[in-house]
Design an enzyme around this catalytic site. Sequence first.
Site, short mmCIF file in Angstrom:
data_model
loop_
_atom_site.label_atom_id
_atom_site.label_comp_id
_atom_site.label_asym_id
_atom_site.label_seq_id
_atom_site.Cartn_x
_atom_site.Cartn_y
_atom_site.Cartn_z
N TYR A 60 -68.33 -26.19 43.52
CA TYR A 60 -69.52 -25.33 43.37
C TYR A 60 -69.77 -25.02 41.89
O TYR A 60 -70.87 -25.19 41.38
CB TYR A 60 -69.31 -24.03 44.17
CG TYR A 60 -70.35 -22.98 43.90
CD1 TYR A 60 -71.65 -23.13 44.35
CD2 TYR A 60 -70.04 -21.83 43.16
CE1 TYR A 60 -72.62 -22.16 44.10
CE2 TYR A 60 -71.00 -20.86 42.90
CZ TYR A 60 -72.29 -21.03 43.38
OH TYR A 60 -73.24 -20.08 43.12
N THR A 95 -73.57 -19.12 37.59
CA THR A 95 -72.49 -18.32 38.19
C THR A 95 -71.32 -18.16 37.23
O THR A 95 -71.05 -19.05 36.41
CB THR A 95 -71.99 -19.03 39.47
OG1 THR A 95 -70.76 -18.45 39.88
CG2 THR A 95 -71.73 -20.51 39.25
N1 LIG Z 1 -74.75 -14.67 46.01
C1 LIG Z 1 -73.97 -14.74 44.94
O1 LIG Z 1 -73.01 -13.97 44.82
C2 LIG Z 1 -74.25 -15.74 43.84
C3 LIG Z 1 -73.41 -15.75 42.72
C4 LIG Z 1 -73.67 -16.65 41.70
C5 LIG Z 1 -74.76 -17.52 41.78
N2 LIG Z 1 -75.55 -17.50 42.88
C6 LIG Z 1 -76.67 -18.44 42.94
O2 LIG Z 1 -77.87 -17.75 43.23
C7 LIG Z 1 -78.76 -18.56 43.99
C8 LIG Z 1 -79.21 -17.79 45.22
O3 LIG Z 1 -78.07 -17.43 45.99
P1 LIG Z 1 -78.18 -16.53 47.30
O4 LIG Z 1 -76.93 -15.74 47.38
O5 LIG Z 1 -79.49 -15.84 47.32
O6 LIG Z 1 -78.11 -17.64 48.44
P2 LIG Z 1 -78.95 -17.83 49.78
O7 LIG Z 1 -78.29 -18.89 50.57
O8 LIG Z 1 -79.19 -16.51 50.42
O9 LIG Z 1 -80.35 -18.35 49.22
C9 LIG Z 1 -80.61 -19.69 48.88
C10 LIG Z 1 -82.02 -20.00 49.36
O10 LIG Z 1 -82.37 -21.33 48.97
C11 LIG Z 1 -82.92 -22.02 50.10
N3 LIG Z 1 -82.62 -23.44 49.88
C12 LIG Z 1 -81.39 -24.02 49.78
N4 LIG Z 1 -81.52 -25.33 49.49
C13 LIG Z 1 -82.86 -25.59 49.40
C14 LIG Z 1 -83.63 -26.75 49.13
N5 LIG Z 1 -83.05 -27.92 48.88
N6 LIG Z 1 -84.99 -26.65 49.11
C15 LIG Z 1 -85.61 -25.45 49.37
N7 LIG Z 1 -84.93 -24.33 49.63
C16 LIG Z 1 -83.57 -24.39 49.64
C17 LIG Z 1 -82.24 -21.41 51.31
O11 LIG Z 1 -82.96 -21.55 52.52
C18 LIG Z 1 -82.16 -19.93 50.88
O12 LIG Z 1 -83.33 -19.22 51.23
C19 LIG Z 1 -77.98 -19.84 44.32
O13 LIG Z 1 -78.39 -20.86 43.45
C20 LIG Z 1 -76.53 -19.44 44.06
O14 LIG Z 1 -75.75 -20.55 43.69
C21 LIG Z 1 -75.33 -16.63 43.92
#
Ligand SMILES: NC(=O)c1ccc[n+]([C@@H]2O[C@H](COP(=O)([O-])OP(=O)(O)OC[C@H]3O[C@@H](n4cnc5c(N)ncnc54)[C@H](O)[C@@H]3O)[C@@H](O)[C@H]2O)c1
Length: 326
Positions: free
Chosen positions: A142, A118
């Site tokens: 985070y 991120t």
């Molecule tokens: N959405 C954003 O703007 C953004 C920005 C920067 C980084 N990210 C990173 O991208 C990744 C995905 O983000 P997202 O927005 O799709 O979030 P999200 O919450 O929609 O998806 C995360 C997924 O991981 C699963 N999950 C969480 N912990 C778990 C575990 N211990 N074991 C198995 N499954 C697990 C959840 O059920 C979910 O399906 C994350 O690592 C997040 O930190 C997202």
Amino acid sequence: MKNILVTGGAGYIGSHLLNQLKSLPEFHPVVVDNLSTGKRESILHGELHVGDVADTEFMAKLFEKFNFAGVLHFAGSVVVPESVADPLKYYENNTANTLKLLSHVARFKTPALIFSSTAAVYGNLADGVAHEDTPTNPESPYGRTKLMSEWMLQDMAHALPDFSYMILRYFNVAGASLDGRIGQSTPQATHLLKVACETAVEKRAQMQIYGTDYPTKDGTCIRDFIHVDDLARAHIAALKYVLEEKKSQTLNCGYGHGHTVSEVISAVKKLSGRDFPVELAPRRPGDCGVVMSKADKIKALLDWEPQHDSLDVIVKSALEWERKLK
Ligand SMILES: NC(=O)c1ccc[n+]([C@@H]2O[C@H](COP(=O)([O-])OP(=O)(O)OC[C@H]3O[C@@H](n4cnc5c(N)ncnc54)[C@H](O)[C@@H]3O)[C@@H](O)[C@H]2O)c1
């Protein structure tokens, strides 16, 4: 055919990646998701194994069975204010569980991993623009959990010459798939565009703008929004790069320019046809005025160009999804 492990594939970004992998039969995605925030119905491609990345026995069996050519590691906890209120949840799910995953990667000699990082690893930016070599100084738990995961990957790649990683530092991910089938369902999301769309379709009574005295053209913060389908394609290009070149890299994922919070809200009002209430609130501690990516490296290194670099396209797709979720 290469077996690829996709952790967190039922989530917002992972599900868009899977949707695009549909057209690439050379990859067979094996999804691990505990469905804590993700939804089973968001997975339009790949085989789902419901379970937790932290479950060592469950994960070892999958690594043994599928002999993965690579891992795309999306699973994690993503709500920044929640990481301030409950930091240990974030150190556990983001850092400790990435460590557990990496121990399988090392043990089973998986050659490649793509990591969801991120822009929050940069923290406050002096000039508002982050290069990949801008010093990291995360402001939130985070951001720190993600930076610690980056360090583990870097140290592991030094120690294991046959392992390569790609760290993708996402800027503000937004929008929904243009076929209207999937989008962001993250509970309690604090992402600006998600909140604005929820307000436009009356799931929230009003929304706030935090800070109107930043040194920007209209006084509100500037962010670099990237459409989720462009980000998903960047993962495929990154996976191909790491598998072919066997080199580790860290890349910003943004468009290299931004929009102010006010501009985003105006676009949501215009495209939804609803003039919803917006409250002007003071700055939030830890918010940076301008956060934009220097986006040259990803274009130079990967076979990737943005296809949806338009605020209207991003907002329209997000709004359509939000209406559908109603
Ligand atoms: N959405 C954003 O703007 C953004 C920005 C920067 C980084 N990210 C990173 O991208 C990744 C995905 O983000 P997202 O927005 O799709 O979030 P999200 O919450 O929609 O998806 C995360 C997924 O991981 C699963 N999950 C969480 N912990 C778990 C575990 N211990 N074991 C198995 N499954 C697990 C959840 O059920 C979910 O399906 C994350 O690592 C997040 O930190 C997202």
